[in-house]
Design a protein around this motif. Structure first.
Motif, mmCIF file in Angstrom:
data_model
loop_
_atom_site.group_PDB
_atom_site.id
_atom_site.type_symbol
_atom_site.label_atom_id
_atom_site.label_comp_id
_atom_site.label_asym_id
_atom_site.label_seq_id
_atom_site.Cartn_x
_atom_site.Cartn_y
_atom_site.Cartn_z
ATOM 1 N N LEU A 137 0.977 -1.117 0.171
ATOM 2 C CA LEU A 137 0.059 -0.002 -0.165
ATOM 3 C C LEU A 137 0.913 1.250 -0.096
ATOM 4 C CD1 LEU A 137 -2.788 -0.901 2.523
ATOM 5 C CD2 LEU A 137 -2.697 -1.209 -0.055
ATOM 6 N N ASP B 106 -11.328 -1.805 -1.315
ATOM 7 C CA ASP B 106 -10.033 -0.732 -2.016
ATOM 8 C C ASP B 106 -8.918 -1.536 -1.835
ATOM 9 O OD1 ASP B 106 -12.431 0.892 -2.237
ATOM 10 O OD2 ASP B 106 -11.911 1.898 -0.657
ATOM 11 N N TRP B 107 -8.601 -1.911 -0.358
ATOM 12 C CA TRP B 107 -7.140 -2.551 -0.237
ATOM 13 C C TRP B 107 -7.152 -3.845 -0.797
ATOM 14 C CZ3 TRP B 107 -7.653 -6.717 2.904
ATOM 15 C CH2 TRP B 107 -8.779 -6.614 4.119
ATOM 16 N N SER C 203 -8.186 0.646 7.815
ATOM 17 C CA SER C 203 -9.189 -0.287 7.175
ATOM 18 C C SER C 203 -8.878 -1.893 7.275
ATOM 19 C CB SER C 203 -9.803 -0.094 6.134
ATOM 20 O OG SER C 203 -10.574 -0.924 5.416
ATOM 21 N N VAL D 107 -13.577 4.860 2.452
ATOM 22 C CA VAL D 107 -12.657 3.641 2.350
ATOM 23 C C VAL D 107 -13.274 2.299 2.539
ATOM 24 C CG1 VAL D 107 -10.492 2.764 3.574
ATOM 25 C CG2 VAL D 107 -10.652 5.190 3.138
ATOM 26 N N LEU E 42 -5.911 3.037 4.295
ATOM 27 C CA LEU E 42 -6.338 1.915 3.791
ATOM 28 C C LEU E 42 -5.556 0.688 4.993
ATOM 29 C CD1 LEU E 42 -6.939 2.997 1.041
ATOM 30 C CD2 LEU E 42 -6.050 1.259 -0.094
ATOM 31 N N TYR F 225 -10.842 8.042 -5.262
ATOM 32 C CA TYR F 225 -9.943 8.675 -4.448
ATOM 33 C C TYR F 225 -9.302 9.985 -5.383
ATOM 34 C CZ TYR F 225 -9.648 4.883 -1.023
ATOM 35 O OH TYR F 225 -9.967 3.828 -0.086
ATOM 36 N N SER G 280 -2.657 5.795 1.963
ATOM 37 C CA SER G 280 -2.274 4.340 2.418
ATOM 38 C C SER G 280 -2.251 3.978 3.967
ATOM 39 C CB SER G 280 -0.450 4.309 2.134
ATOM 40 O OG SER G 280 0.246 5.080 2.802
#
Length: 308
Positions: free
Chosen positions: A12, A43-44, A293, A39, A290, A97, A287
């Protein structure tokens, strides 16, 4: 405009902020000045490469599915929105984003006046997921017993409230620190998943909403009554286990739906639903957002401030 760019799958920390030309809306699109982006775990999962076999994307790309902001311009075929309208939406699998985006207006709803942009950005994907899981796939009815895993997270928070509004008896799993929070959302029972095995505490459940997967999903079959339904947003339930339990397992991907989101927005406008923002993080620190999260244990949603 500013946008987060993923040039390669993996770490990330490899995400960067880039200056790009402003997008131009097509005849059937709107241009939005984005104020905040939600978020989400997807997404990640996408940025890490975990989903590339299922969601192939050309590199580089901009992550993000949730956005809230102000309409700047509309295509010549768009009649439902006008410049100056404040909107929110589940815009697609990537793209949020960024400080400006173009979106199909069918994915958008007007932002409730009582919500700030950060709160509004936390709403679309989580609330649509919760509604579709409970009502479209879970066939929720008044008086049923519903078990919601990860009840303090973004989807879980919305699901607890929606199940309560539907007249269900709501049981949530969460950490001890989130007990009062989940009870405040409308759960009648909250089980500390770290201290107790929910499978020993719960039985005769009509519907399980699995937001965790793995062993949590596997053990959920045992709490369902005959004819019950296990709905998962994480992975496809084992049909063999479902046959043994004489219950049904369902897995789905959330559908963007502007009219449905507008109906849910009305519930936020009236105060029947509320959202909780765990933290607001500047866009250049995506980053970190994420990673927050990804670590789990988020209460509500992490949101990116795209104006920062």
């Amino acid at each position: 405009m500013k946008a987060i760019r993923v040039a390669a799958y993996g770490s990330l920390d490899a995400m960067t902020v880039a200056e790009l030309d402003d997008p131009v809306p097509g005849d059937d699109e709107v241009l939005i000045d984005v104020a905040a982006a939600g978020v989400n775990p997807i997404d990640w999962k996408i940025a890490s490469g975990a989903m590339k076999a299922f969601i192939p994307l050309p590199l580089p790309f901009t992550p993000g599915v949730d956005a809230a902001g102000t309409v700047l311009a509309v295509g010549r075929n768009v009649s439902t929105l006008s410049p100056g309208d404040e909107v929110m939406g589940f815009i697609g699998i990537v793209g949020a984003y960024a400080s400006r985006i173009v979106v199909d207006p069918a994915r958008l709803a007007r932002k409730p006046a009582r919500l700030g942009f950060a709160q509004a950005a936390a709403v679309p994907a989580a609330t649509l997921t919760a509604w579709q899981a409970l009502h479209e796939h879970g066939e929720l009815r008044k008086g049923q017993r519903v078990l919601i895993h990860a009840a303090a997270g973004g989807v879980g928070s919305a699901a607890v409230q929606l199940a309560r509004l539907a007249g269900a008896h709501v049981i949530g799993t969460a950490s001890a620190g989130n007990r009062e929070y989940v009870q405040g959302l409308g759960a009648t029972e909250v089980i500390d998943y770290r201290a107790k095995d929910f499978a020993e505490q719960v039985s005769n459940v009509d519907l399980v909403l699995d937001l965790v997967g793995g062993t949590t999903q596997a053990r959920s079959w045992s709490v369902l009554k005959r004819g019950g339904i296990l709905v998962s947003t994480v992975s496809k339930p084992d049909t063999g286990r479902g046959d043994e339990a004489q219950a049904t397992g369902r897995h789905f991907a959330t559908r963007a739906d502007g009219p449905q989101l507008a109906a849910l927005a009305a519930l936020y406008a009236s105060g029947d639903l509320r959202t909780h923002v765990d933290s607001v993080i500047p866009l250049p620190e995506a980053s970190r957002a994420l990673a927050r999260s990804m670590a789990g244990h988020v209460r509500g949603k992490v949101v990116l401030d795209t104006t920062a």
